[in-house]
Design an enzyme around this catalytic site. Structure first.
Site, PDB file in Angstrom:
ATOM      1  CE1 TYR A 189      51.976  55.824  93.513  1.00 10.46           C
ATOM      2  CE2 TYR A 189      53.459  54.741  91.970  1.00 10.46           C
ATOM      3  CZ  TYR A 189      53.251  55.462  93.128  1.00 10.46           C
ATOM      4  OH  TYR A 189      54.340  55.847  93.889  1.00 10.46           O
ATOM      5  CE  LYS A 229      54.012  59.021  92.545  1.00 14.09           C
ATOM      6  NZ  LYS A 229      54.299  60.095  93.524  1.00 14.09           N
TER       7      LYS A 229
END
Length: 219
Positions: A124, A128
């Site tokens: 994750y 990002k």
């Protein structure tokens, strides 16, 4: 002022607060929200445009304005697979950013995440960080990246891990001081207000706001 804001991710938690804040600010005369499905929220100055986020032609016709706000995002659980998550959290922001730059939109404001890092072992946070890295190379006059900590508002869907994180963040809120202050929970409306404020200031260059800075801007 006579500015047009374009918002992707307008139906999400922070996106809905952002649209409301933009509509209440005289700096923006029009707010264009790009959505996949009909979104019935008629308001003066609000234009809802149905797009296919995988179709550049559809996006190119819609992404016309002065500022592009990106609040789009999902979770791996909701997306189902890492591949689908990346399609939403990486491909869509990058595709929209590139189109916006081609259309000479000078400002791009994006919600990322605290801890975002293109080299992170966490999928994750790595995704990002990679979004940030790619967008920074696009060539906007101003790029503004917001890295909030856990958003403490209620969501419609159940996310038990996030709920547990929120509980701990709130429990230790006042213990998070100094360099740990950026890990305090933050409200979606605060993030939205900070984004509007930064867009209106239009300070050229690259600006990254950690959660504690967002809190100060969004008061």
């Amino acid at each position: 002022m006579n500015k047009t804001a374009v918002v992707i991710g307008a139906t999400g938690l922070t996106g809905t607060h952002l649209v409301a804040a933009l509509l209440h600010d005289d700096y923006f005369s029009k707010v264009k929200v790009l959505v996949r499905n009909p979104w019935v929220h008629p308001r003066p100055g609000l234009e809802s445009i149905i797009v296919d986020f995988e179709d550049e032609e559809s996006l190119a016709a819609a992404i016309q304005g002065d500022v592009l706000f990106c609040c789009i995002g999902t979770t791996i659980r909701k997306a189902g697979t890492q591949e689908r998550f990346r399609e939403v959290d990486y491909d869509i922001p990058v595709r929209c950013a590139r189109i916006a730059h081609r259309h000479h939109i000078p400002q791009f404001l994006m919600i990322s995440s605290i801890g975002a890092n293109p080299s992170s072992r966490n999928f994750y946070l790595r995704t990002k960080g990679q979004v940030e890295e790619t967008v920074l190379k696009t060539g906007f006059d101003g790029v503004y990246i917001f890295r909030p900590s856990i958003i403490v508002d209620q969501r419609n869907e159940s996310r038990w891990k996030e709920a547990a994180g929120k509980y701990l963040i709130q429990l230790f809120y006042f213990l998070l001081q100094g360099r740990w202050k950026k890990y305090r929970g933050i409200k979606a409306a605060t993030i939205a207000n900070a984004m509007v404020r930064v867009a209106k200031q239009f300070d050229p260059g690259v600006h990254i706001f950690e959660s504690d800075a967002i809190q100060n801007l969004g008061i």
